[in-house]
Write a protein that holds these residues in place. Sequence first.
Motif, PDB file in Angstrom:
ATOM      1  N   ASP A 183     -51.219 -68.673  13.933  1.00 40.73           N
ATOM      2  CA  ASP A 183     -50.466 -68.440  12.700  1.00 40.73           C
ATOM      3  C   ASP A 183     -50.633 -67.003  12.217  1.00 40.73           C
ATOM      4  O   ASP A 183     -50.913 -66.738  11.039  1.00 40.73           O
ATOM      5  N   VAL A 184     -50.458 -66.063  13.150  1.00 41.67           N
ATOM      6  CA  VAL A 184     -50.476 -64.642  12.801  1.00 41.67           C
ATOM      7  C   VAL A 184     -49.097 -64.288  12.243  1.00 41.67           C
ATOM      8  O   VAL A 184     -48.077 -64.572  12.889  1.00 41.67           O
ATOM      9  N   ARG A 232     -58.284 -64.829   4.896  1.00 41.29           N
ATOM     10  CA  ARG A 232     -57.078 -65.391   4.284  1.00 41.29           C
ATOM     11  C   ARG A 232     -56.931 -66.874   4.626  1.00 41.29           C
ATOM     12  O   ARG A 232     -56.538 -67.677   3.775  1.00 41.29           O
ATOM     13  N   ARG A 233     -57.272 -67.241   5.862  1.00 44.55           N
ATOM     14  CA  ARG A 233     -57.107 -68.627   6.276  1.00 44.55           C
ATOM     15  C   ARG A 233     -58.147 -69.539   5.627  1.00 44.55           C
ATOM     16  O   ARG A 233     -57.861 -70.706   5.358  1.00 44.55           O
ATOM     17  N   ARG A 234     -59.320 -69.022   5.385  1.00 42.86           N
ATOM     18  CA  ARG A 234     -60.318 -69.821   4.663  1.00 42.86           C
ATOM     19  C   ARG A 234     -59.823 -70.125   3.251  1.00 42.86           C
ATOM     20  O   ARG A 234     -60.009 -71.231   2.734  1.00 42.86           O
ATOM     21  N   ALA A 235     -59.164 -69.146   2.640  1.00 38.57           N
ATOM     22  CA  ALA A 235     -58.652 -69.328   1.281  1.00 38.57           C
ATOM     23  C   ALA A 235     -57.444 -70.263   1.263  1.00 38.57           C
ATOM     24  O   ALA A 235     -57.235 -71.009   0.303  1.00 38.57           O
ATOM     25  N   LYS A 236     -56.667 -70.220   2.353  1.00 36.66           N
ATOM     26  CA  LYS A 236     -55.458 -71.051   2.415  1.00 36.66           C
ATOM     27  C   LYS A 236     -55.343 -71.646   3.817  1.00 36.66           C
ATOM     28  O   LYS A 236     -54.644 -71.118   4.682  1.00 36.66           O
ATOM     29  N   PRO A 237     -56.035 -72.777   4.097  1.00 36.52           N
ATOM     30  CA  PRO A 237     -56.036 -73.370   5.438  1.00 36.52           C
ATOM     31  C   PRO A 237     -54.652 -73.845   5.858  1.00 36.52           C
ATOM     32  O   PRO A 237     -53.810 -74.213   5.025  1.00 36.52           O
ATOM     33  N   GLY A 238     -54.428 -73.842   7.181  1.00 39.85           N
ATOM     34  CA  GLY A 238     -53.200 -74.394   7.734  1.00 39.85           C
ATOM     35  C   GLY A 238     -53.429 -75.822   8.196  1.00 39.85           C
ATOM     36  O   GLY A 238     -54.458 -76.441   7.905  1.00 39.85           O
ATOM     37  N   PRO A 240     -54.608 -78.227  10.777  1.00 34.32           N
ATOM     38  CA  PRO A 240     -55.495 -78.105  11.947  1.00 34.32           C
ATOM     39  C   PRO A 240     -54.923 -78.707  13.219  1.00 34.32           C
ATOM     40  O   PRO A 240     -55.398 -78.410  14.309  1.00 34.32           O
ATOM     41  N   ASP A 241     -53.894 -79.573  13.116  1.00 39.82           N
ATOM     42  CA  ASP A 241     -53.272 -80.124  14.319  1.00 39.82           C
ATOM     43  C   ASP A 241     -52.392 -79.106  15.026  1.00 39.82           C
ATOM     44  O   ASP A 241     -52.066 -79.261  16.199  1.00 39.82           O
ATOM     45  N   ARG A 242     -51.984 -78.057  14.297  1.00 38.11           N
ATOM     46  CA  ARG A 242     -51.102 -77.037  14.880  1.00 38.11           C
ATOM     47  C   ARG A 242     -51.699 -75.638  14.831  1.00 38.11           C
ATOM     48  O   ARG A 242     -51.336 -74.789  15.636  1.00 38.11           O
ATOM     49  N   ASP A 243     -52.554 -75.398  13.886  1.00 36.98           N
ATOM     50  CA  ASP A 243     -53.118 -74.068  13.674  1.00 36.98           C
ATOM     51  C   ASP A 243     -54.518 -74.021  14.285  1.00 36.98           C
ATOM     52  O   ASP A 243     -55.469 -74.574  13.749  1.00 36.98           O
ATOM     53  N   VAL A 244     -54.629 -73.367  15.438  1.00 37.56           N
ATOM     54  CA  VAL A 244     -55.908 -73.316  16.145  1.00 37.56           C
ATOM     55  C   VAL A 244     -56.955 -72.592  15.312  1.00 37.56           C
ATOM     56  O   VAL A 244     -58.130 -72.977  15.308  1.00 37.56           O
ATOM     57  N   LEU A 245     -56.554 -71.555  14.601  1.00 40.33           N
ATOM     58  CA  LEU A 245     -57.521 -70.808  13.798  1.00 40.33           C
ATOM     59  C   LEU A 245     -58.130 -71.695  12.714  1.00 40.33           C
ATOM     60  O   LEU A 245     -59.354 -71.706  12.525  1.00 40.33           O
ATOM     61  N   THR A 246     -57.311 -72.455  12.016  1.00 45.50           N
ATOM     62  CA  THR A 246     -57.838 -73.377  11.000  1.00 45.50           C
ATOM     63  C   THR A 246     -58.771 -74.388  11.650  1.00 45.50           C
ATOM     64  O   THR A 246     -59.837 -74.709  11.105  1.00 45.50           O
ATOM     65  N   ARG A 247     -58.385 -74.884  12.806  1.00 45.67           N
ATOM     66  CA  ARG A 247     -59.214 -75.870  13.505  1.00 45.67           C
ATOM     67  C   ARG A 247     -60.574 -75.280  13.882  1.00 45.67           C
ATOM     68  O   ARG A 247     -61.606 -75.921  13.742  1.00 45.67           O
TER      69      ARG A 247
END
Length: 431
Positions: A183-184, A232-238, A240-247
């Motif tokens: 999710d870049v 940014r992702r810690r503040a606004k998670p995506g 996790p089933d699609r966003d590898v970084l959040t996972r």
Amino acid sequence: MGDCRGTDVFGKSENGISVSPYEYGGMNAKARELAESFDLEKLTPDFYADPYPTYSALREHEPVKRMPNGSWFLTRYDDLVTAYKNTKLFCSDKRKEFAPKYGSSPLYEHHTTSLVFNDPPAHTRVRRLIMGALSPRAIAEMEPDLVALVDRLCEALAAKGNAELIGDFASAIPVEVIGNLLDVPHEEREPLRDWSLAILGALEPVISPEVFACGNHAVKDFLGYLEVLVERRRAKPGNPDRDVLTRLIQGEDGERLTEKELLHNCIFLLNAGHETTTNLIGNALVALSENPNQKRRLIEHPEMIKRAVEEILRFESSNQLGNRMTTDQIELGGITLAADTPVTLCIGAANRDPRHFADPETLDVGRTPNRHLAFGTGAHQCAGMALARLEGAIAISRFLARFPNYALNGAPLRGGRVRFRGFLSVPAVVG
């Protein structure tokens, strides 16, 4: 490329062409010379252009080849399978091997932290988290967006007429796919390819001070970008089933990565998904152009695309070399390898081993079975292979459907690498 293959007692080569004893003697002598003189640290321009005669000579005459630097080079299919599957005797941890090459540098930290260069338990933890986001269902859900992306790129190629098949097509696909997985933001993706090329370029057997410096700068810049992206992702998670970084940030079943593991495995995901898939697509379009009968066969039978992708992976393996370190004494082909010895696994040679592939120097888009080692095998088999196969199948099939009469428009430019075999540039006419 068949000059280095053996002949039977009746003077026929493996492809059935008769040769005189005199001609065979010359061929065999040349093959022996290629095998005896081979040094991975002193490669010639001819080798970079076409390494397969040398690989054939090594398989025939010195399949377990000692390099002048004390390492070993393996070219037979069965020996590679042994090394891949025996993780206790053939270690993937690169700390010992890479310390002399990289010293205390960002490249050393990166390559000794990423998934591919580690053994369990670190490898198991990271792989489980990544595989959760690359499940069959998750990959199937990517297909409509991937089709739309490839069609947009084909539209842009059609508008140009004269196209560059790597920059305009092959490399754009995996950068978008991995960018989406992490999710870049689209406006922040421009440096990703250059960072990847610089970091992977430093994995070559011999590197210049300039390549070393460039690779280290790329690691630093990539880490700096990822630190901001992760914050940014810690503040606004995506999702996790699609966003590898959040996972990777959130972990699974109480398992979480350290900050260093998190950042370096994000770099690994981009690098692994970008270079090899770019090469798969580029190698396919060049190989099919050079083999018009196979190109026509695939166009007339588009249902063969999955077999064709496997054959391109075998015929021109995107990743030609792997590395292991022996942990104890082991014998291969009557030769004893000592403990703590670096071993190079030549995937490109194993995938043309005539003991496992009929007429291995010939491209056959319908080849079956095709148990190539382009993705490795065993515990370290490529985590993203299903995604790479999907990208390759959609990119190649839709390109051929749109541009059945495409033709190369000048000599393709190789990347000048032995580990990753692909092209930097492929000029073509598509309209």
